[in-house]
Design a protein around this motif. Sequence first.
Motif, PDB file in Angstrom:
ATOM      1  N   ALA A   1       0.833  -1.201   0.000  1.00 55.60           N
ATOM      2  CA  ALA A   1       0.000   0.000   0.000  1.00 55.60           C
ATOM      3  C   ALA A   1       0.869   1.253   0.000  1.00 55.60           C
ATOM      4  CB  ALA A   1      -0.909  -0.005   1.220  1.00 55.60           C
ATOM      5  N   VAL A   2       0.284   2.352  -0.456  1.00 56.37           N
ATOM      6  CA  VAL A   2       0.898   3.673  -0.357  1.00 56.37           C
ATOM      7  C   VAL A   2      -0.095   4.580   0.370  1.00 56.37           C
ATOM      8  CG1 VAL A   2       2.335   3.403  -2.399  1.00 56.37           C
ATOM      9  CG2 VAL A   2       0.032   4.326  -2.637  1.00 56.37           C
ATOM     10  N   SER A   3       0.374   5.721   0.806  1.00 53.43           N
ATOM     11  CA  SER A   3      -0.444   6.573   1.666  1.00 53.43           C
ATOM     12  C   SER A   3      -1.751   6.996   1.010  1.00 53.43           C
ATOM     13  CB  SER A   3       0.355   7.798   2.106  1.00 53.43           C
ATOM     14  OG  SER A   3       0.772   8.561   0.979  1.00 53.43           O
TER      15      SER A   3
ATOM     16  N   ALA B   1      -9.348   4.830   0.654  1.00 56.61           N
ATOM     17  CA  ALA B   1     -10.083   3.796  -0.089  1.00 56.61           C
ATOM     18  C   ALA B   1     -10.212   2.527   0.741  1.00 56.61           C
ATOM     19  CB  ALA B   1      -9.382   3.495  -1.416  1.00 56.61           C
ATOM     20  N   LEU B   2      -9.197   2.225   1.549  1.00 51.52           N
ATOM     21  CA  LEU B   2      -9.259   1.025   2.383  1.00 51.52           C
ATOM     22  C   LEU B   2     -10.345   1.151   3.445  1.00 51.52           C
ATOM     23  CD1 LEU B   2      -5.483   0.153   2.833  1.00 51.52           C
ATOM     24  CD2 LEU B   2      -7.009  -0.169   0.874  1.00 51.52           C
ATOM     25  N   GLN B   3     -10.540   2.347   3.960  1.00 54.92           N
ATOM     26  CA  GLN B   3     -11.644   2.551   4.905  1.00 54.92           C
ATOM     27  C   GLN B   3     -12.985   2.260   4.241  1.00 54.92           C
ATOM     28  OE1 GLN B   3     -10.618   6.652   6.074  1.00 54.92           O
ATOM     29  NE2 GLN B   3     -10.393   5.869   8.163  1.00 54.92           N
ATOM     30  N   GLN B   4     -13.145   2.690   3.000  1.00 56.05           N
ATOM     31  CA  GLN B   4     -14.404   2.455   2.294  1.00 56.05           C
ATOM     32  C   GLN B   4     -14.589   0.968   1.980  1.00 56.05           C
ATOM     33  OE1 GLN B   4     -16.709   4.881   2.009  1.00 56.05           O
ATOM     34  NE2 GLN B   4     -15.173   5.950   3.245  1.00 56.05           N
ATOM     35  N   ILE B   5     -13.496   0.275   1.665  1.00 51.68           N
ATOM     36  CA  ILE B   5     -13.579  -1.172   1.456  1.00 51.68           C
ATOM     37  C   ILE B   5     -14.061  -1.854   2.731  1.00 51.68           C
ATOM     38  CG2 ILE B   5     -12.193  -3.266   1.097  1.00 51.68           C
ATOM     39  CD1 ILE B   5     -10.423  -1.556  -0.791  1.00 51.68           C
ATOM     40  N   GLU B   6     -13.521  -1.426   3.877  1.00 47.61           N
ATOM     41  CA  GLU B   6     -13.889  -2.043   5.143  1.00 47.61           C
ATOM     42  C   GLU B   6     -15.369  -1.842   5.455  1.00 47.61           C
ATOM     43  OE1 GLU B   6     -13.332  -4.396   8.316  1.00 47.61           O
ATOM     44  OE2 GLU B   6     -11.883  -3.940   6.751  1.00 47.61           O
TER      45      GLU B   6
ATOM     46  N   ALA C   1      -4.887  -5.413  -3.043  1.00 39.69           N
ATOM     47  CA  ALA C   1      -5.149  -5.951  -4.376  1.00 39.69           C
ATOM     48  C   ALA C   1      -5.823  -4.836  -5.161  1.00 39.69           C
ATOM     49  CB  ALA C   1      -6.057  -7.170  -4.296  1.00 39.69           C
ATOM     50  N   THR C   2      -5.430  -4.655  -6.399  1.00 35.40           N
ATOM     51  CA  THR C   2      -5.943  -3.536  -7.184  1.00 35.40           C
ATOM     52  C   THR C   2      -6.587  -4.026  -8.483  1.00 35.40           C
ATOM     53  OG1 THR C   2      -3.832  -3.201  -8.340  1.00 35.40           O
ATOM     54  CG2 THR C   2      -4.159  -2.018  -6.261  1.00 35.40           C
ATOM     55  N   ASP C   3      -7.435  -3.149  -9.038  1.00 37.78           N
ATOM     56  CA  ASP C   3      -8.035  -3.451 -10.331  1.00 37.78           C
ATOM     57  C   ASP C   3      -7.118  -2.974 -11.444  1.00 37.78           C
ATOM     58  OD1 ASP C   3      -8.348  -0.691 -10.482  1.00 37.78           O
ATOM     59  OD2 ASP C   3     -10.533  -0.732 -10.173  1.00 37.78           O
ATOM     60  N   SER C   4      -7.610  -2.979 -12.672  1.00 36.02           N
ATOM     61  CA  SER C   4      -6.771  -2.624 -13.821  1.00 36.02           C
ATOM     62  C   SER C   4      -6.362  -1.154 -13.818  1.00 36.02           C
ATOM     63  CB  SER C   4      -7.511  -2.950 -15.122  1.00 36.02           C
ATOM     64  OG  SER C   4      -8.740  -2.255 -15.182  1.00 36.02           O
ATOM     65  N   ASP C   5      -7.046  -0.325 -13.035  1.00 35.56           N
ATOM     66  CA  ASP C   5      -6.694   1.090 -12.905  1.00 35.56           C
ATOM     67  C   ASP C   5      -5.828   1.360 -11.685  1.00 35.56           C
ATOM     68  OD1 ASP C   5      -8.192   1.862 -15.184  1.00 35.56           O
ATOM     69  OD2 ASP C   5     -10.032   1.842 -13.989  1.00 35.56           O
ATOM     70  N   ASP C   6      -5.357   0.299 -11.030  1.00 36.13           N
ATOM     71  CA  ASP C   6      -4.545   0.391  -9.817  1.00 36.13           C
ATOM     72  C   ASP C   6      -5.323   0.983  -8.638  1.00 36.13           C
ATOM     73  OD1 ASP C   6      -2.070  -0.266  -8.589  1.00 36.13           O
ATOM     74  OD2 ASP C   6      -1.515   1.855  -8.565  1.00 36.13           O
ATOM     75  N   THR C   7      -6.637   0.804  -8.654  1.00 37.52           N
ATOM     76  CA  THR C   7      -7.478   1.226  -7.540  1.00 37.52           C
ATOM     77  C   THR C   7      -7.642   0.060  -6.572  1.00 37.52           C
ATOM     78  OG1 THR C   7      -8.701   2.764  -8.935  1.00 37.52           O
ATOM     79  CG2 THR C   7      -9.763   2.072  -6.881  1.00 37.52           C
TER      80      THR C   7
ATOM     81  N   SER D   1      -9.920  -7.751   3.956  1.00 36.32           N
ATOM     82  CA  SER D   1     -11.247  -7.350   3.494  1.00 36.32           C
ATOM     83  C   SER D   1     -11.247  -7.176   1.988  1.00 36.32           C
ATOM     84  CB  SER D   1     -11.677  -6.039   4.154  1.00 36.32           C
ATOM     85  OG  SER D   1     -11.834  -6.206   5.547  1.00 36.32           O
ATOM     86  N   VAL D   2     -12.311  -7.671   1.371  1.00 31.56           N
ATOM     87  CA  VAL D   2     -12.507  -7.551  -0.077  1.00 31.56           C
ATOM     88  C   VAL D   2     -13.808  -6.800  -0.311  1.00 31.56           C
ATOM     89  CG1 VAL D   2     -12.810  -8.812  -2.248  1.00 31.56           C
ATOM     90  CG2 VAL D   2     -11.310  -9.733  -0.469  1.00 31.56           C
ATOM     91  N   HIS D   3     -13.785  -5.836  -1.188  1.00 34.91           N
ATOM     92  CA  HIS D   3     -15.020  -5.121  -1.505  1.00 34.91           C
ATOM     93  C   HIS D   3     -16.028  -6.101  -2.091  1.00 34.91           C
ATOM     94  CE1 HIS D   3     -17.882  -2.263  -3.114  1.00 34.91           C
ATOM     95  NE2 HIS D   3     -17.263  -1.297  -2.436  1.00 34.91           N
ATOM     96  N   PRO D   4     -17.286  -6.069  -1.641  1.00 27.54           N
ATOM     97  CA  PRO D   4     -18.280  -7.031  -2.143  1.00 27.54           C
ATOM     98  C   PRO D   4     -18.455  -7.020  -3.660  1.00 27.54           C
ATOM     99  CG  PRO D   4     -19.107  -5.924  -0.191  1.00 27.54           C
ATOM    100  CD  PRO D   4     -17.822  -5.229  -0.550  1.00 27.54           C
TER     101      PRO D   4
END
Length: 203
Positions: free
Chosen positions: A5-7, A12-17, A55-61, A81-84
């Motif tokens: 991860a980077v800062s 985004a990780l909070q929103q995934i959680e 883990a990121t998608d094709s846009d590195d999100t 945690s994985v986004h649903p």
Amino acid sequence: MIRSAVSTDLPALQQIEIAAGEPFRAIGMDAVADDPPPTLGELAEYLVADHIWVATDSDDTPIAYVLVEIVDGCAHVEQVSVHPDHARRGIGARLIDAVTTWAYLHHLDSVTLTTFADVPWNAPYYEKLGFERISDTALSPGLVRIRTEEQSAGLDDWPRVTMSRPSADCQAPAFQTPVRENSSSTADGPARSIPSAATQSSS
């Protein structure tokens, strides 16, 4: 891709959680769904230690993440945690495999975690990944401390278990690590600052 991860990932990780907690509402575990995500400060502690990966998608999100700390010579998964929206694609399993590889490369014997015993995407899922339940009488001092913290946080309102699998079971390449200042990719980690939550993972 799985990378360190980077800062800029942390919000985004909070929103995934938050999103990963919602499925618990459907099985009557509203208190778990309502549990707030780690603060940015708490996540930053893992970031500084290089013990947080995404883990990121094709846009590195980021679409999933894992936090790891060192407990009694083992790599302990504090949270995964994985986004649903990206569930049931093997992303959680790949994160766990990557942590297992990292543990092996850092001479840590096992990967451990605590999780809900009867939630289908918790203990039964980890058993499919090769984890075995650890008897409460066989817990190391650090794992006893974690379970005590969980009890104090009210997580034992539902049955929980501690699980482990050998790091020799590694099945994935090492993480890709972005170059950043003040990085220290070691087997040392942050002091424990948040109790283990649901270990919300998705296959």
